[in-house]
Design a protein around this motif. Structure first.
Motif, PDB file in Angstrom:
ATOM      1  N   ALA A  68       0.967  -1.332  -0.054  1.00 30.02           N
ATOM      2  CA  ALA A  68      -0.071   0.093   0.025  1.00 30.02           C
ATOM      3  C   ALA A  68       1.014   1.168   0.071  1.00 30.02           C
ATOM      4  CB  ALA A  68      -0.890  -0.120   1.064  1.00 30.02           C
ATOM      5  N   ARG A  69       1.973   1.407   0.667  1.00 33.93           N
ATOM      6  CA  ARG A  69       2.927   2.544   0.911  1.00 33.93           C
ATOM      7  C   ARG A  69       3.349   2.649  -0.662  1.00 33.93           C
ATOM      8  NH1 ARG A  69       5.091   4.016   6.026  1.00 33.93           N
ATOM      9  NH2 ARG A  69       3.896   3.013   7.610  1.00 33.93           N
TER      10      ARG A  69
ATOM     11  N   ASP B  95      -6.972   7.449  -2.202  1.00 31.40           N
ATOM     12  CA  ASP B  95      -8.195   6.735  -1.534  1.00 31.40           C
ATOM     13  C   ASP B  95      -9.173   6.406  -2.610  1.00 31.40           C
ATOM     14  OD1 ASP B  95      -7.592   6.924   0.985  1.00 31.40           O
ATOM     15  OD2 ASP B  95      -8.703   8.761   1.411  1.00 31.40           O
TER      16      ASP B  95
ATOM     17  N   PHE C 118      -7.452   3.234  -4.254  1.00 37.80           N
ATOM     18  CA  PHE C 118      -7.449   2.206  -3.555  1.00 37.80           C
ATOM     19  C   PHE C 118      -8.938   1.464  -3.649  1.00 37.80           C
ATOM     20  CE2 PHE C 118      -4.209   3.929  -0.469  1.00 37.80           C
ATOM     21  CZ  PHE C 118      -3.346   3.016  -0.711  1.00 37.80           C
TER      22      PHE C 118
ATOM     23  N   GLU D 299      -3.300  -6.630   0.725  1.00 37.74           N
ATOM     24  CA  GLU D 299      -2.816  -5.485   1.297  1.00 37.74           C
ATOM     25  C   GLU D 299      -4.041  -4.448   1.267  1.00 37.74           C
ATOM     26  OE1 GLU D 299       0.266  -4.064   1.664  1.00 37.74           O
ATOM     27  OE2 GLU D 299       1.298  -5.690   1.197  1.00 37.74           O
TER      28      GLU D 299
ATOM     29  N   GLU E 244      -4.942  -2.056   4.804  1.00 36.23           N
ATOM     30  CA  GLU E 244      -5.032  -0.709   4.378  1.00 36.23           C
ATOM     31  C   GLU E 244      -6.449  -0.311   4.953  1.00 36.23           C
ATOM     32  OE1 GLU E 244      -3.373   3.020   3.850  1.00 36.23           O
ATOM     33  OE2 GLU E 244      -2.406   1.294   3.827  1.00 36.23           O
TER      34      GLU E 244
ATOM     35  N   ARG F  19      -7.267   1.255   8.287  1.00 35.32           N
ATOM     36  CA  ARG F  19      -6.873   2.532   8.461  1.00 35.32           C
ATOM     37  C   ARG F  19      -7.529   3.508   7.693  1.00 35.32           C
ATOM     38  NH1 ARG F  19      -2.380  -0.440   8.722  1.00 35.32           N
ATOM     39  NH2 ARG F  19      -2.158  -0.419   6.302  1.00 35.32           N
ATOM     40  N   ARG F  20      -8.494   3.233   6.617  1.00 35.66           N
ATOM     41  CA  ARG F  20      -9.060   4.128   5.740  1.00 35.66           C
ATOM     42  C   ARG F  20     -10.554   3.352   5.791  1.00 35.66           C
ATOM     43  NH1 ARG F  20      -5.525   6.650   1.984  1.00 35.66           N
ATOM     44  NH2 ARG F  20      -3.588   6.096   2.289  1.00 35.66           N
TER      45      ARG F  20
END
Length: 190
Positions: free
Chosen positions: A25-26, A52, A55, A109, A113, A116-117
């Protein structure tokens, strides 16, 4: 609003999936997606207003690519509706999902993520819940043996088996994976 090329948008999302699988993700940046898609710098940022959005689009696209086609679904429902059919179906699912390695790794992944989102969590929750519900509904309507709980337990077992196969392939060999799939169905489906 600028008119966008649909094929290019799909290619950018597919590139994002590859970047997620390879870099995590980073590593999912607009620049990395542009490079993966082999498009001019700045292209991805013209198509997606934020990371976002990239993603969430990747999360939806992975599920599109993981779905079996209508012919495959019909083939699985031909013949007797017995435990042997469920075994064959589970083997096909594990093999099909594991063969889309980058998509499944990218999905893992995205799941991480999503912790956190909140928007990504909402998209993935909706998509995965719909997939689970469809699997249960299709199984029950098809006349295959087993109840909703059997389907859910198989879903969980097969998903983790795919994780092992893709992330630590030396834990279980192919022969052992085959035996585990068969054993899971035999123990969970009457």
């Amino acid at each position: 609003m600028v008119r966008q090329n649909v094929a290019r948008r799909v290619a950018l999302v597919d590139a994002a999936i590859e970047v997620l699988a390879r870099e995590g993700a980073r590593g999912l940046t607009f620049r990395a997606v542009d490079k993966q898609a082999e498009v001019p710098p700045g292209t991805a940022s013209n198509y997606f207003p934020s990371r976002d959005e990239l993603f969430t689009q990747a999360g939806g696209r992975i599920y599109e690519l993981l779905q079996p086609d209508a012919a495959m679904t019909a083939a699985h429902l031909s013949g007797p509706r017995d435990r042997h059919r469920v075994v064959a179906l589970m083997h096909e699912v594990v093999d099909r999902v594991a063969s889309y390695r980058s998509g499944y790794l990218a999905l893992m992944e995205l799941r991480l993520e999503a912790t956190r989102r909140p928007e990504l969590r909402a998209v993935l929750t909706e998509r995965i819940r719909a997939d689970v519900d469809a699997n249960v509904r299709n199984h029950l309507e098809s006349g295959l043996p087993g109840d909703a709980t059997s389907v859910l337990l198989l879903y969980l077992a097969m998903n983790w088996l795919v994780v092992e196969r893709l992330t630590l392939p030396d834990v279980f060999g192919e022969e052992e994976i085959h035996k585990l799939v068969t054993s899971a169905v035999e123990r969970l489906v009457p």
